[in-house]
Design an enzyme around this catalytic site. Structure first.
Site, PDB file in Angstrom:
ATOM      1  N   HIS A 181      -9.467   0.836  -1.333  1.00 33.57           N
ATOM      2  CA  HIS A 181      -9.441   1.453  -0.013  1.00 33.57           C
ATOM      3  C   HIS A 181     -10.853   1.335   0.554  1.00 33.57           C
ATOM      4  CE1 HIS A 181      -5.693   3.165  -1.359  1.00 33.57           C
ATOM      5  NE2 HIS A 181      -5.574   3.996  -0.342  1.00 33.57           N
ATOM      6  N   HIS A 201       0.870  -1.195   0.000  1.00 33.73           N
ATOM      7  CA  HIS A 201       0.000   0.000   0.000  1.00 33.73           C
ATOM      8  C   HIS A 201       0.896   1.231   0.000  1.00 33.73           C
ATOM      9  CE1 HIS A 201      -3.794   2.080   1.844  1.00 33.73           C
ATOM     10  NE2 HIS A 201      -3.082   2.929   1.124  1.00 33.73           N
ATOM     11  N   ASP A 211       1.735   3.972   2.854  1.00 35.00           N
ATOM     12  CA  ASP A 211       0.711   4.836   2.255  1.00 35.00           C
ATOM     13  C   ASP A 211       1.324   6.001   1.468  1.00 35.00           C
ATOM     14  OD1 ASP A 211      -1.925   5.384   1.659  1.00 35.00           O
ATOM     15  OD2 ASP A 211      -2.469   6.191   3.618  1.00 35.00           O
ATOM     16  N   GLU A 224     -11.201   3.177   5.968  1.00 35.28           N
ATOM     17  CA  GLU A 224     -10.172   4.098   6.488  1.00 35.28           C
ATOM     18  C   GLU A 224     -10.943   5.173   7.262  1.00 35.28           C
ATOM     19  OE1 GLU A 224      -8.164   6.429   3.472  1.00 35.28           O
ATOM     20  OE2 GLU A 224      -6.551   7.059   4.830  1.00 35.28           O
TER      21      GLU A 224
HETATM   22  N1  ADE Z   1      -4.636   8.705  -1.882  1.00 35.78           N
HETATM   23  C1  ADE Z   1      -3.402   8.731  -1.384  1.00 35.78           C
HETATM   24  N2  ADE Z   1      -3.408   8.298  -0.113  1.00 35.78           N
HETATM   25  C2  ADE Z   1      -4.686   7.978   0.189  1.00 35.78           C
HETATM   26  C3  ADE Z   1      -5.333   7.455   1.343  1.00 35.78           C
HETATM   27  N3  ADE Z   1      -4.671   7.179   2.464  1.00 35.78           N
HETATM   28  N4  ADE Z   1      -6.656   7.273   1.291  1.00 35.78           N
HETATM   29  C4  ADE Z   1      -7.338   7.564   0.180  1.00 35.78           C
HETATM   30  N5  ADE Z   1      -6.777   8.044  -0.914  1.00 35.78           N
HETATM   31  C5  ADE Z   1      -5.454   8.251  -0.918  1.00 35.78           C
HETATM   32 ZN    ZN Z   2      -3.767   4.759   0.528  1.00 32.47          ZN
END
Ligand code: ADE
Ligand code: ZN
Length: 343
Positions: A197, A17, A278, A200
């Site tokens: 994703h 990721h 990330d 989150e």
């Molecule tokens: N684009 C880059 N990082 C991201 C994240 N953590 N969540 C969603 N979109 C992203």
């Molecule tokens: Zn991400």
């Protein structure tokens, strides 16, 4: 005595990721802005760093998309990716699965092929020089329309030989996976693997949708699954990899403090949890720093650190033979560490 850092570095690891645009360090951003005559809304590197006080995902995305404007030609993407890959090699990463956001670039008039050419050149070089393997994943921006994603998919398919999978990122809340069911079905019909994703900032329901409607192989983040015990049991039963990003979660306020992160609980519930960085240029650390942060804050054992490394290989898109080789190498490393600790 050998340090925890040396042990974590020695464990063969995959990073699953990683947004390549999120590895744009302020120094490179300022240099590329000068190269292309792009006016940034920040006077210098210090002002830029000062803008990295994020409160949530959107406040980060605003800076991330603004800075991506300095990436203009294939050499920029090559340099960006090679810097990351060199760093990854130094941290003991043996395999990378890298996200890029085609729409962020094509919307500015940068051809899809320019982006892919630069990234592919860097990935090929890392393979030759560092024996590092890779997969490239094109992400759709979920706050754009499904029709836009479908147009982007058509371009992805032109580079089907170098793109392994599609993903879904950007502002999560209000943009559920269901919005992209048709796009993902089309991608799967063409043999592309899928990730998304989910969970989150968005609710556990988005994780269920990603699994049931997008048929994803893994969930990016997924930490909000904990609010739904039945979903947690399902993720454990089906061994769906979660690509968790601890420092990102704290920077974007998903958890107030690293000590409150649920990574260890999820790991101990039997989920296939992995550690990832990330957008490391923005969140205060690359992969090694993410491992060290959770190891220190949550008190992970050497065996749990090895499990995290094993999960990263098992959850990757490597073939079965490569997975077996890396899993055996992780066993060797963990056994050597256990002997050292016992000596
Ligand atoms: N684009 C880059 N990082 C991201 C994240 N953590 N969540 C969603 N979109 C992203
Ligand atoms: Zn991400």
């Amino acid at each position: 005595m050998r340090s925890r850092e040396a042990y974590i570095r020695a464990l063969p690891k995959a990073e699953l990721h990683l947004h390549i645009e999120g590895t744009l360090e302020p120094e490179l951003a300022v240099r590329l802005a000068r190269k292309h005559g792009v006016a940034l809304p920040y006077a210098d590197v210090e002002q830029l760093r000062a803008a990295y006080a994020f409160t949530d995902l959107q406040s980060f995305l605003d800076v991330y998309y603004a800075l991506a404007d300095v990436l203009r030609d294939a050499d920029d993407f090559y340099e960006l990716a090679l810097s990351y890959l060199q760093r990854a090699r130094d941290e003991g990463i043996v395999h990378v699965e890298i996200f890029f956001d085609p729409q962020t670039h094509t919307a500015r008039g940068i051809p899809f092929g320019t982006v892919v050419e630069g990234l592919h050149r860097a990935l090929g070089e890392a393979q030759r020089r560092f024996a590092m393997t890779h997969r490239l994943i094109a992400c759709f921006l979920r706050d754009q329309s499904a029709a836009e994603a479908m147009r982007t998919l058509a371009e992805v398919l032109e580079y089907r030989d170098v793109i392994a999978a599609v993903g879904l990122d950007s502002a999560e809340v209000g943009h559920p996976p269901s919005k992209f069911a048709e796009v993902f079905a089309h991608a799967r019909r063409h043999g592309l693997l899928t990730v998304a994703h989910a969970g989150e900032e968005g609710p556990p329901e988005y994780i269920r949708e990603a699994l049931d409607l997008l048929a994803v192989q893994r969930i990016d983040h997924g930490v909000r699954c904990e609010e739904d015990p039945e979903l947690v049991r399902r993720l454990a039963r089906e061994q769906i990899a979660l690509t968790v990003c601890p420092l990102s979660n704290v920077k974007l306020g998903v958890f107030a403090r690293i000590e409150q992160h649920n990574l260890k609980r999820l790991l101990e519930a039997g989920l296939r949890v992995t550690v990832n960085s990330d957008d490391p240029a923005y969140f205060g650390g690359y992969l090694l720093e993410n491992y060290l942060a959770v190891e220190r804050a949550l008190g992970l054992s050497s065996a749990q650190l090895a499990t995290l490394a094993r999960n990263s290989i098992a959850g990757s898109f490597l073939d079965a033979a490569a997975k077996q080789r890396w899993l055996a190498a992780i066993d060797d490393c963990a056994n050597a560490e256990a002997r050292r600790a016992g000596a």
